[in-house]
Design an enzyme around this catalytic site. Structure first.
Site, mmCIF file in Angstrom:
data_model
loop_
_atom_site.group_PDB
_atom_site.id
_atom_site.type_symbol
_atom_site.label_atom_id
_atom_site.label_comp_id
_atom_site.label_asym_id
_atom_site.label_seq_id
_atom_site.Cartn_x
_atom_site.Cartn_y
_atom_site.Cartn_z
ATOM 1 N N ARG A 1 27.356 32.241 27.676
ATOM 2 C CA ARG A 1 27.447 31.375 28.875
ATOM 3 C C ARG A 1 26.797 32.069 30.069
ATOM 4 O O ARG A 1 27.367 32.224 31.139
ATOM 5 C CB ARG A 1 28.910 31.014 29.175
ATOM 6 C CG ARG A 1 29.493 30.085 28.102
ATOM 7 C CD ARG A 1 30.982 29.815 28.279
ATOM 8 N NE ARG A 1 31.253 29.305 29.608
ATOM 9 C CZ ARG A 1 32.034 29.912 30.497
ATOM 10 N NH1 ARG A 1 32.613 31.056 30.223
ATOM 11 N NH2 ARG A 1 32.245 29.354 31.659
ATOM 12 N N SER B 1 33.098 34.892 36.625
ATOM 13 C CA SER B 1 32.842 35.266 38.022
ATOM 14 C C SER B 1 33.855 34.653 38.989
ATOM 15 O O SER B 1 34.224 35.293 39.981
ATOM 16 C CB SER B 1 31.424 34.877 38.416
ATOM 17 O OG SER B 1 31.180 33.513 38.147
ATOM 18 N N HIS C 1 24.677 40.928 27.686
ATOM 19 C CA HIS C 1 25.775 41.898 27.558
ATOM 20 C C HIS C 1 25.328 43.108 26.735
ATOM 21 O O HIS C 1 25.596 43.147 25.536
ATOM 22 C CB HIS C 1 26.957 41.246 26.837
ATOM 23 C CG HIS C 1 27.689 40.237 27.642
ATOM 24 N ND1 HIS C 1 28.786 40.547 28.410
ATOM 25 C CD2 HIS C 1 27.480 38.909 27.818
ATOM 26 C CE1 HIS C 1 29.234 39.459 29.023
ATOM 27 N NE2 HIS C 1 28.450 38.454 28.676
ATOM 28 N N GLU D 1 26.615 45.915 26.664
ATOM 29 C CA GLU D 1 27.768 46.765 26.310
ATOM 30 C C GLU D 1 28.324 46.410 24.933
ATOM 31 O O GLU D 1 29.120 47.150 24.391
ATOM 32 C CB GLU D 1 28.861 46.673 27.392
ATOM 33 C CG GLU D 1 29.636 45.373 27.433
ATOM 34 C CD GLU D 1 28.881 44.232 28.111
ATOM 35 O OE1 GLU D 1 27.695 44.397 28.446
ATOM 36 O OE2 GLU D 1 29.486 43.154 28.261
ATOM 37 N N CYS E 1 25.904 39.723 33.331
ATOM 38 C CA CYS E 1 26.404 38.351 33.178
ATOM 39 C C CYS E 1 27.229 37.922 34.400
ATOM 40 O O CYS E 1 26.649 37.728 35.470
ATOM 41 C CB CYS E 1 27.156 38.206 31.858
ATOM 42 S SG CYS E 1 27.196 36.485 31.311
ATOM 43 N N ARG F 1 24.386 29.659 37.419
ATOM 44 C CA ARG F 1 25.511 29.939 36.528
ATOM 45 C C ARG F 1 25.428 29.058 35.282
ATOM 46 O O ARG F 1 25.000 27.907 35.374
ATOM 47 C CB ARG F 1 26.785 29.599 37.299
ATOM 48 C CG ARG F 1 27.905 30.530 37.069
ATOM 49 C CD ARG F 1 29.048 30.209 38.003
ATOM 50 N NE ARG F 1 30.269 30.286 37.242
ATOM 51 C CZ ARG F 1 31.156 29.323 37.150
ATOM 52 N NH1 ARG F 1 30.988 28.182 37.777
ATOM 53 N NH2 ARG F 1 32.212 29.504 36.422
HETATM 54 N N1 GLN Z 1 29.799 31.897 32.758
HETATM 55 C C1 GLN Z 1 30.504 33.041 33.281
HETATM 56 C C2 GLN Z 1 30.629 32.967 34.799
HETATM 57 O O1 GLN Z 1 30.265 32.040 35.411
HETATM 58 C C3 GLN Z 1 29.804 34.323 32.889
HETATM 59 C C4 GLN Z 1 29.950 34.557 31.419
HETATM 60 C C5 GLN Z 1 29.924 35.990 31.031
HETATM 61 O O2 GLN Z 1 30.068 36.910 31.839
HETATM 62 N N2 GLN Z 1 29.784 36.197 29.756
HETATM 63 O O3 GLN Z 1 31.107 33.874 35.397
#
Ligand code: GLN
Length: 231
Positions: free
Chosen positions: A153, A62, A188, A190, A92, A121
């Site tokens: 994550r 992000s 996810h 996808e 995500c 996050r």
């Molecule tokens: N931890 C990531 C973030 O802070 C997100 C991880 C992901 O999109 N798989 O953006």
């Protein structure tokens, strides 16, 4: 409301859905959306937002998506479209970008906002940075066929405003939420080949388009003048 040029009257709408292609797993989202009957296109530049019916904000990082959106000058026009009610799905990192409030972000990190949630996050902690879980998702799965969700994550939803519906949880926290036009998942969909979340979003976008297309006919039936096109 007039039908967008690519929607022929009387036919089921084929929504044009962009995937924000600054960073992350863009190709997988484009493929899943296409399999679900959308006209799926990558979006990097402000001009590419203009004729979209909806957008997907993919997973990735992000903080990087935030920075690149400024460099590619797509941040402000995208926020304007989201504020104007364009449907969006964030997975995500995309969920983080849609969230109005972000915990444990970098100090200078900004989201696009639009979804009245607080997300945390990297919420599931370092020891389980990546994990898989079988989820029940309201309106998407049935008891016999849960959704095998992949978390990398991932964030969770720490708090949600009154207009936000929780569709599914993992470890006691919301990981799939929606409003009438927005959808966000911590995981996810996808990756893994199960298109039910994308099919759900495409149906949501179609419903939004049909609501817009139906409005003039409804107006014409009323003797007491036009009514707002309820979205
Ligand atoms: N931890 C990531 C973030 O802070 C997100 C991880 C992901 O999109 N798989 O953006």
């Amino acid at each position: 409301m007039t039908a967008p040029a690519h929607l022929a009257p009387g036919e089921p709408p084929t929504p044009r859905i962009g995937v924000l292609a600054l960073q992350g797993d863009v190709r997988e989202h484009l493929a899943a959306l296409s399999r679900c009957g959308a006209d799926a296109v990558p979006v990097r530049r402000p001009g590419e937002l203009v004729d979209l019916d909806a957008i997907v904000l993919p997973g990735g990082e992000s903080t990087t998506i935030d920075k690149l959106s400024v460099i590619f000058e797509v941040r402000e026009p995208l926020i304007a479209r989201l504020r104007a009610g364009m449907p969006a799905y964030g997975s995500c990192a995309g969920m983080i970008m849609l969230a109005d409030r972000v915990l444990d972000g970098r100090p200078d990190q900004r989201s696009f906002g639009g979804l009245d949630v607080t997300v945390r996050r990297n919420a599931f902690g370092r020891q389980v940075d990546s994990f898989e879980d079988d989820l029940q998702l309201d309106g998407i799965t049935g008891p016999a066929a849960p959704f095998h969700a992949i978390f990398i994550r991932a964030p969770w939803v720490e708090a949600a405003g009154p207009g936000v519906r929780v569709l599914g949880t993992a470890a006691g926290h919301p990981v799939a939420v929606e409003t009438d036009t927005l959808l966000a998942t911590s995981f996810h969909p996808e990756v893994g080949g199960d298109d039910r979340v994308h099919a759900y979003f495409v149906a949501k976008v179609r419903a939004t388009l049909l609501a817009g297309l139906r409005a003039p006919a409804e107006d014409a039936d009323r003797a007491d003048g036009p009514v707002p096109a309820g979205r």
